[in-house]
Motif scaffolding. Structure first.
Motif, mmCIF file in Angstrom:
data_model
loop_
_atom_site.group_PDB
_atom_site.id
_atom_site.type_symbol
_atom_site.label_atom_id
_atom_site.label_comp_id
_atom_site.label_asym_id
_atom_site.label_seq_id
_atom_site.Cartn_x
_atom_site.Cartn_y
_atom_site.Cartn_z
ATOM 1 N N LYS A 1 -40.473 54.981 62.634
ATOM 2 C CA LYS A 1 -40.078 56.395 62.669
ATOM 3 C C LYS A 1 -40.022 56.897 64.111
ATOM 4 O O LYS A 1 -39.070 57.560 64.508
ATOM 5 C CB LYS A 1 -41.051 57.236 61.845
ATOM 6 N N ALA A 2 -41.025 56.544 64.906
ATOM 7 C CA ALA A 2 -41.064 56.975 66.308
ATOM 8 C C ALA A 2 -39.934 56.330 67.104
ATOM 9 O O ALA A 2 -39.304 56.989 67.942
ATOM 10 C CB ALA A 2 -42.417 56.639 66.925
ATOM 11 N N ALA B 1 -37.006 55.204 65.949
ATOM 12 C CA ALA B 1 -35.726 55.741 65.495
ATOM 13 C C ALA B 1 -35.466 57.136 66.060
ATOM 14 O O ALA B 1 -34.316 57.537 66.230
ATOM 15 C CB ALA B 1 -35.674 55.765 63.974
ATOM 16 N N ALA B 2 -36.519 57.867 66.375
ATOM 17 C CA ALA B 2 -36.383 59.225 66.900
ATOM 18 C C ALA B 2 -36.047 59.258 68.394
ATOM 19 O O ALA B 2 -35.712 60.310 68.929
ATOM 20 C CB ALA B 2 -37.676 60.003 66.649
ATOM 21 N N GLN B 3 -36.108 58.119 69.060
ATOM 22 C CA GLN B 3 -35.820 58.067 70.495
ATOM 23 C C GLN B 3 -34.314 58.113 70.742
ATOM 24 O O GLN B 3 -33.525 57.746 69.891
ATOM 25 C CB GLN B 3 -36.421 56.805 71.111
ATOM 26 N N SER B 4 -33.959 58.533 71.942
ATOM 27 C CA SER B 4 -32.538 58.648 72.300
ATOM 28 C C SER B 4 -31.915 57.305 72.691
ATOM 29 O O SER B 4 -30.710 57.223 72.904
ATOM 30 C CB SER B 4 -32.371 59.648 73.445
ATOM 31 N N LYS C 1 -31.916 52.850 71.968
ATOM 32 C CA LYS C 1 -32.265 51.796 71.027
ATOM 33 C C LYS C 1 -33.405 50.974 71.615
ATOM 34 O O LYS C 1 -33.350 50.545 72.757
ATOM 35 C CB LYS C 1 -31.055 50.901 70.778
ATOM 36 N N GLY D 1 -36.778 50.426 65.289
ATOM 37 C CA GLY D 1 -36.585 51.522 64.349
ATOM 38 C C GLY D 1 -36.400 51.079 62.912
ATOM 39 O O GLY D 1 -36.166 51.896 62.036
ATOM 40 N N ALA E 1 -39.355 56.435 76.513
ATOM 41 C CA ALA E 1 -39.367 55.960 75.128
ATOM 42 C C ALA E 1 -40.306 54.764 74.989
ATOM 43 O O ALA E 1 -41.096 54.688 74.036
ATOM 44 C CB ALA E 1 -37.953 55.586 74.686
ATOM 45 N N HIS F 1 -43.971 55.786 75.116
ATOM 46 C CA HIS F 1 -44.407 56.381 73.839
ATOM 47 C C HIS F 1 -44.697 55.297 72.798
ATOM 48 O O HIS F 1 -45.724 55.334 72.112
ATOM 49 C CB HIS F 1 -43.334 57.346 73.334
#
Length: 89
Positions: free
Chosen positions: A24-25, A27-30, A32, A46, A74, A77
């Motif tokens: 989830k985290a 997939a939320a990044q800008s 890949k 993701g 990203a 994180h």
């Protein structure tokens, strides 16, 4: 391409709940993000299925990679998540 190495902290590895949280985290990044264990093909971070087929267990070292604007943040994180005990979250 920036990369980060991190040791999987969750007791169940990147399976079940930890895999869902990391996917989830990611997939939320800008950008890949891919993840791999040494000497394996990278999978999309993701993807819950990709994470689970990676077979990353507690204590395994994985390599996260990303490319593009925002890749460093990203990766930072995701490294924090993978290096945390997500079983308790």
């Amino acid at each position: 391409m920036p990369e980060r190495r991190v040791t999987v902290a969750s007791k169940v590895g990147l399976h079940a709940r930890p895999a869902a949280l990391v996917a989830k985290a990611a997939a939320a990044q800008s950008v890949k993000i891919t993840i791999r264990k040494d000497d394996t093909q990278p999978v999309e971070a993701g993807s819950i299925l990709g994470l689970m087929t990676l077979g990353a267990a507690h204590g395994d070292e994985v390599v996260l990679s990303a490319e593009g604007e925002g890749a460093e943040a990203a990766l930072d994180h995701l490294v924090q998540l993978v290096g945390s005990d997500l079983d308790e979250s």
